[in-house]
Design a protein around this motif. Structure first.
Motif, mmCIF file in Angstrom:
data_model
loop_
_atom_site.group_PDB
_atom_site.id
_atom_site.type_symbol
_atom_site.label_atom_id
_atom_site.label_comp_id
_atom_site.label_asym_id
_atom_site.label_seq_id
_atom_site.Cartn_x
_atom_site.Cartn_y
_atom_site.Cartn_z
ATOM 1 N N ASP A 154 0.802 -1.237 0.000
ATOM 2 C CA ASP A 154 0.000 0.000 0.000
ATOM 3 C C ASP A 154 0.832 1.283 0.000
ATOM 4 O OD1 ASP A 154 -1.842 -1.980 0.265
ATOM 5 O OD2 ASP A 154 -2.684 -1.308 2.166
ATOM 6 N N VAL A 155 1.887 1.315 -0.793
ATOM 7 C CA VAL A 155 2.700 2.541 -0.888
ATOM 8 C C VAL A 155 2.339 3.274 -2.184
ATOM 9 C CG1 VAL A 155 5.023 3.513 -0.920
ATOM 10 C CG2 VAL A 155 4.568 1.424 0.384
ATOM 11 N N PRO A 156 1.796 4.496 -2.059
ATOM 12 C CA PRO A 156 1.406 5.239 -3.267
ATOM 13 C C PRO A 156 2.622 5.795 -4.007
ATOM 14 C CG PRO A 156 0.300 6.089 -1.281
ATOM 15 C CD PRO A 156 1.413 5.209 -0.839
ATOM 16 N N ASN A 157 2.400 6.201 -5.264
ATOM 17 C CA ASN A 157 3.513 6.583 -6.125
ATOM 18 C C ASN A 157 4.289 7.820 -5.665
ATOM 19 O OD1 ASN A 157 4.018 4.646 -8.025
ATOM 20 N ND2 ASN A 157 2.377 5.309 -9.393
ATOM 21 N N PHE A 158 3.667 8.694 -4.870
ATOM 22 C CA PHE A 158 4.419 9.868 -4.414
ATOM 23 C C PHE A 158 5.602 9.457 -3.539
ATOM 24 C CE2 PHE A 158 2.216 13.487 -6.031
ATOM 25 C CZ PHE A 158 3.126 14.521 -5.839
ATOM 26 N N ILE A 159 5.528 8.291 -2.935
ATOM 27 C CA ILE A 159 6.626 7.762 -2.124
ATOM 28 C C ILE A 159 7.386 6.695 -2.901
ATOM 29 C CG2 ILE A 159 7.231 6.658 0.082
ATOM 30 C CD1 ILE A 159 5.755 9.374 0.345
ATOM 31 N N LEU A 160 6.637 5.828 -3.568
ATOM 32 C CA LEU A 160 7.262 4.667 -4.211
ATOM 33 C C LEU A 160 8.227 5.072 -5.333
ATOM 34 C CD1 LEU A 160 7.219 1.583 -4.054
ATOM 35 C CD2 LEU A 160 5.365 1.576 -5.729
ATOM 36 N N LEU A 161 7.845 6.070 -6.144
ATOM 37 C CA LEU A 161 8.698 6.451 -7.283
ATOM 38 C C LEU A 161 10.033 7.054 -6.817
ATOM 39 C CD1 LEU A 161 5.947 7.854 -9.662
ATOM 40 C CD2 LEU A 161 7.107 5.648 -9.838
ATOM 41 N N PRO A 162 10.021 8.051 -5.927
ATOM 42 C CA PRO A 162 11.331 8.547 -5.481
ATOM 43 C C PRO A 162 12.141 7.500 -4.742
ATOM 44 C CG PRO A 162 9.513 9.778 -4.432
ATOM 45 C CD PRO A 162 8.909 8.887 -5.456
ATOM 46 N N ARG A 163 11.469 6.590 -4.042
ATOM 47 C CA ARG A 163 12.223 5.492 -3.387
ATOM 48 C C ARG A 163 12.879 4.609 -4.454
ATOM 49 N NH1 ARG A 163 14.786 4.089 -0.710
ATOM 50 N NH2 ARG A 163 14.106 2.031 -0.027
ATOM 51 N N ALA A 164 12.140 4.338 -5.521
ATOM 52 C CA ALA A 164 12.718 3.531 -6.619
ATOM 53 C C ALA A 164 13.905 4.278 -7.217
ATOM 54 C CB ALA A 164 11.653 3.250 -7.679
ATOM 55 N N ALA A 165 13.750 5.604 -7.387
ATOM 56 C CA ALA A 165 14.839 6.401 -7.967
ATOM 57 C C ALA A 165 16.083 6.363 -7.072
ATOM 58 C CB ALA A 165 14.379 7.837 -8.171
ATOM 59 N N GLU A 166 15.868 6.300 -5.759
ATOM 60 C CA GLU A 166 17.017 6.240 -4.845
ATOM 61 C C GLU A 166 17.803 4.941 -5.000
ATOM 62 O OE1 GLU A 166 15.046 8.852 -1.174
ATOM 63 O OE2 GLU A 166 15.545 6.741 -0.846
ATOM 64 N N GLU A 167 17.104 3.877 -5.373
ATOM 65 C CA GLU A 167 17.743 2.550 -5.318
ATOM 66 C C GLU A 167 18.116 1.951 -6.670
ATOM 67 O OE1 GLU A 167 18.022 0.572 -2.375
ATOM 68 O OE2 GLU A 167 16.960 1.863 -0.961
ATOM 69 N N LEU A 168 17.324 2.228 -7.705
ATOM 70 C CA LEU A 168 17.509 1.494 -8.974
ATOM 71 C C LEU A 168 18.562 2.128 -9.871
ATOM 72 C CD1 LEU A 168 13.834 0.720 -10.090
ATOM 73 C CD2 LEU A 168 15.540 -0.928 -9.316
ATOM 74 N N LYS A 169 19.267 1.292 -10.601
ATOM 75 C CA LYS A 169 20.195 1.795 -11.626
ATOM 76 C C LYS A 169 19.537 1.715 -13.005
ATOM 77 C CE LYS A 169 24.273 0.332 -9.099
ATOM 78 N NZ LYS A 169 23.486 -0.537 -8.177
ATOM 79 N N ILE A 170 18.724 0.689 -13.242
ATOM 80 C CA ILE A 170 18.057 0.571 -14.543
ATOM 81 C C ILE A 170 16.873 1.553 -14.589
ATOM 82 C CG2 ILE A 170 18.763 -1.816 -15.020
ATOM 83 C CD1 ILE A 170 16.043 -2.745 -13.968
#
Ligand SMILES: Cc1cc2nc3c(=O)[nH]c(=O)nc-3n(C[C@H](O)[C@H](O)[C@H](O)COP(=O)(O)O)c2cc1C
Length: 331
Positions: A154-170
């Motif tokens: 239940d994590v909405p995109n306002f949190i999930l997207l920047p979290r993904a940006a912090e971690e992902l290289k692809i």
């Protein structure tokens, strides 16, 4: 536009039409790809690998642009013929696959050996990192708002997207809640390289579904989706209707004792009833909260071109003007 996603897939605009059961047929995929986005045929809607091969051939007749195929890996007592579907994709010369559901690791060697790029759909950062580590080329990061299966975090995109940006290289695209130019600019600002839309593409002229579904989407508000099957750890966001309300009553009554068999009437065979016959009370079908932002039924070309030109306007006019000193210093 040019982003890591347009470069990866060889497309004009960073806009993807996610796989949708009984919606993602050749007509829609071709229309999205012809408009410069990435259209995707839904593999499992075709009952056999032979039918998928036909659908791929039909799509190729309608577009010479890149398009993809969605393969959804669900737990199942009698699994579909996945090796057959993968072979149909390879033989059909498709170069992009959207995977979803379970870990696609088992199928990656065959796809990679045939030069196929894989974008895996994930609803969490940890699954996205796993997909990156096994060699997926990109991620579709699907927030809690999304139509279909948002997972259990239940994590909405306002949190999930920047979290993904912090971690992902692809590279990754934002999925869930995306509808228009504002969504695209927001997705890019939060670190994504484009966006994936499901529900919005259903309300297009070319979507090969019953008119009743398109009208129901236009009529619905952001308050009209429900989460079902949570106690089965198979949460799905759906548009409410009489069948869904019946399902929710059963969930309330049976509580943690609920079994899949109890709700078969509200979930099995619903897609053909809704999408082909327009029986809008048949039961649970995936639909995102973004339904509240959908007020028209444009062509895919109108939709996609409107998003891209609108995004440029937002960036160059609305946002630029919010930094007058910088603009003056640069002049
Ligand atoms: C009617 C419908 C059917 C869907 N079927 C599938 C599917 O079979 N496989 C899959 O990976 N995703 C499926 N999805 C999810 C979409 O691909 C996409 O991730 C999602 O719709 C994004 O959220 P949005 O609806 O807010 O745009 C479906 C979505 C809808 C609305």
């Amino acid at each position: 536009m040019k982003t890591r996603i347009t470069e990866l897939f060889g497309i004009e605009h960073p806009i993807i039409q996610g796989g949708m059961h009984f919606v993602g047929l050749a007509e829609l995929a071709a229309a999205v790809s012809n408009a410069g986005g990435l259209g995707i045929i839904t593999g499992l809607t075709q009952r056999t690998p032979e039918l998928l091969a036909n659908e791929i051939a039909r799509c190729r007749e309608m577009t010479d642009k890149p398009f993809g195929v969605n393969l959804t890996f669900l737990p199942s007592v009698t699994p579909p013929d996945y090796p057959g579907y993968v072979q149909a994709i390879i033989d059909g010369g498709v170069k992009i696959v959207e995977t979803a559901g379970n870990n696609p690791q088992k199928w990656l060697p065959a796809l990679k050996e045939n030069g196929i790029k894989v974008i895996h759909k994930c609803t969490s950062v940890r699954h996205s990192l796993k997909a990156e580590s096994i060699g997926c080329d990109a991620i579709s990061v699907d927030g809690f708002e999304c139509g279909g299966h948002p997972g259990e975090d239940d994590v909405p995109n306002f949190i999930l997207l920047p979290r993904a940006a912090e971690e992902l290289k692809i590279p990754f695209v934002a999925s869930g809640g995306m509808a228009d130019a504002r969504s695209l600019v927001a997705a890019l600002a939060l670190g994504a390289e484009g966006m994936n839309m499901g529900t919005r593409f259903m309300a297009t002229r070319e979507a090969p579904i019953h008119e009743n579904v398109k009208l129901a989407i236009v009529a619905a508000s952001e308050l009209d989706t429900r989460l079902v099957m949570r106690s089965l750890r198979n949460t799905e966001r759906v548009l409410t209707n009489a069948g869904v309300e019946r399902l929710i009553e059963k969930e309330k009554t049976l509580g943690s004792g609920l079994k899949f068999e109890d709700i078969i009437a509200e979930v099995a065979g619903v897609y053909p009833a809704i999408m082909q016959r327009g029986e809008m009370d048949a039961g649970a079908w995936s639909c995102g909260m973004v339904v509240g932002l959908i007020h028209d039924i444009p062509t895919c070309k109108e939709l996609i071109e409107g998003i891209v030109t609108g995004a440029e306007q937002i960036v160059r006019q609305r946002l630029e003007r919010m930094f007058p000193q910088t603009a003056a210093a640069m002049a």
